[in-house]
Design a protein around this motif. Sequence first.
Motif, PDB file in Angstrom:
ATOM      1  N   ARG A   1       0.848  -1.200   0.000  1.00 54.64           N
ATOM      2  CA  ARG A   1       0.000   0.000   0.000  1.00 54.64           C
ATOM      3  C   ARG A   1       0.881   1.247   0.000  1.00 54.64           C
ATOM      4  N   VAL A   2       0.594   2.156  -0.935  1.00 52.09           N
ATOM      5  CA  VAL A   2       1.357   3.399  -1.072  1.00 52.09           C
ATOM      6  C   VAL A   2       0.398   4.577  -0.920  1.00 52.09           C
ATOM      7  N   LEU A   3       0.783   5.556  -0.086  1.00 52.05           N
ATOM      8  CA  LEU A   3       0.017   6.786   0.082  1.00 52.05           C
ATOM      9  C   LEU A   3       0.861   7.945  -0.429  1.00 52.05           C
ATOM     10  N   ILE A   4       0.279   8.774  -1.297  1.00 51.12           N
ATOM     11  CA  ILE A   4       1.000   9.921  -1.848  1.00 51.12           C
ATOM     12  C   ILE A   4       0.256  11.193  -1.484  1.00 51.12           C
ATOM     13  N   LEU A   5       0.904  12.058  -0.715  1.00 53.94           N
ATOM     14  CA  LEU A   5       0.321  13.345  -0.343  1.00 53.94           C
ATOM     15  C   LEU A   5       0.733  14.393  -1.368  1.00 53.94           C
TER      16      LEU A   5
ATOM     17  N   MET B   1       4.610   6.223   2.734  1.00 51.07           N
ATOM     18  CA  MET B   1       3.924   7.498   2.552  1.00 51.07           C
ATOM     19  C   MET B   1       4.893   8.455   1.861  1.00 51.07           C
ATOM     20  N   ILE B   2       4.555   8.876   0.648  1.00 53.22           N
ATOM     21  CA  ILE B   2       5.412   9.747  -0.154  1.00 53.22           C
ATOM     22  C   ILE B   2       4.901  11.183  -0.045  1.00 53.22           C
ATOM     23  N   CYS B   3       5.798  12.088   0.333  1.00 55.16           N
ATOM     24  CA  CYS B   3       5.429  13.493   0.549  1.00 55.16           C
ATOM     25  C   CYS B   3       6.454  14.374  -0.152  1.00 55.16           C
ATOM     26  N   ASN B   4       6.274  14.607  -1.424  1.00 56.38           N
ATOM     27  CA  ASN B   4       7.245  15.362  -2.212  1.00 56.38           C
ATOM     28  C   ASN B   4       6.760  16.790  -2.448  1.00 56.38           C
ATOM     29  N   LEU B   5       7.558  17.753  -2.013  1.00 56.05           N
ATOM     30  CA  LEU B   5       7.253  19.181  -2.169  1.00 56.05           C
ATOM     31  C   LEU B   5       5.864  19.516  -1.619  1.00 56.05           C
ATOM     32  N   ILE B   6       5.533  18.964  -0.471  1.00 60.43           N
ATOM     33  CA  ILE B   6       4.257  19.270   0.175  1.00 60.43           C
ATOM     34  C   ILE B   6       4.467  20.015   1.486  1.00 60.43           C
ATOM     35  N   ILE B   7       5.564  19.730   2.172  1.00 61.71           N
ATOM     36  CA  ILE B   7       5.801  20.358   3.478  1.00 61.71           C
ATOM     37  C   ILE B   7       5.957  21.863   3.328  1.00 61.71           C
TER      38      ILE B   7
ATOM     39  N   THR C   1       8.729   8.931   3.226  1.00 62.70           N
ATOM     40  CA  THR C   1       9.801   9.426   2.372  1.00 62.70           C
ATOM     41  C   THR C   1       9.384  10.769   1.797  1.00 62.70           C
ATOM     42  N   ILE C   2      10.219  11.777   1.983  1.00 61.96           N
ATOM     43  CA  ILE C   2       9.860  13.145   1.646  1.00 61.96           C
ATOM     44  C   ILE C   2      10.901  13.763   0.720  1.00 61.96           C
ATOM     45  N   VAL C   3      10.479  14.780  -0.011  1.00 62.00           N
ATOM     46  CA  VAL C   3      11.409  15.628  -0.769  1.00 62.00           C
ATOM     47  C   VAL C   3      11.099  17.071  -0.416  1.00 62.00           C
TER      48      VAL C   3
END
Length: 212
Positions: free
Chosen positions: A43-47, A110-116, A139-141
């Motif tokens: 299961r993958v969650l992308i914000l 949980m992928i959080c790229n350029l969201i923070i 995992t964030i970018v």
Amino acid sequence: MDNPWEKIDLNIYETHMASNNVFQLQTLNSITKGQINDYIHTRVLILGIAGGNGLEHIDLSNTEKIIGIDINSHYLNICKKRYPQLSNILELACCDLNNSDIVLPYSDIMICNLIIEYIGMNKFIDLVRNNQENVNIITIVIQKNNSNDFVSNSKFTSSLGLLGTIHHDIDEEILLIQFIKIGFKCINKTSYPLPNGKEFIRMDFNKKQNAV
């Protein structure tokens, strides 16, 4: 109050991000491939999924569910049309992540790229803290500007000016400390240089054993 992301045309945004001197769309695509492939998951969650950049790297043989969240419903409609091969496992939800009380579904990654940058570090950490039982790997970018303007220069820069009203500079060392405080440890940190002097910083976290 409307969020600027509800007013940004996805084609303009992606064309800007793909400009030769920006090269962020392509870099994020490559990073997302790694984020998906580096950890065992079902299961993958992308914000902040937007148009789904990088979803072509999903392996249907080991992925049972992809959940994508974004504040712009038009982005989600485009994302759904772009990836018909994922129709049986792709679940999309329109949601404002500024609300840290949101209950996120369980995910292995949980992928959080350029969201923070757009919700702020404190709100993001609160969101993670409130949902830490439902997440394994985060995992964030984040974007490191290195004295450059937050919105990179392209012929579409003026169309993206509203984003500056909700932008937060994110310091990776402070972010690391905040993750440690809520019971996570950093298991990967990688820098990706961009052609205009900026960097993307990828940081991966998992929960410490016996964390409260």
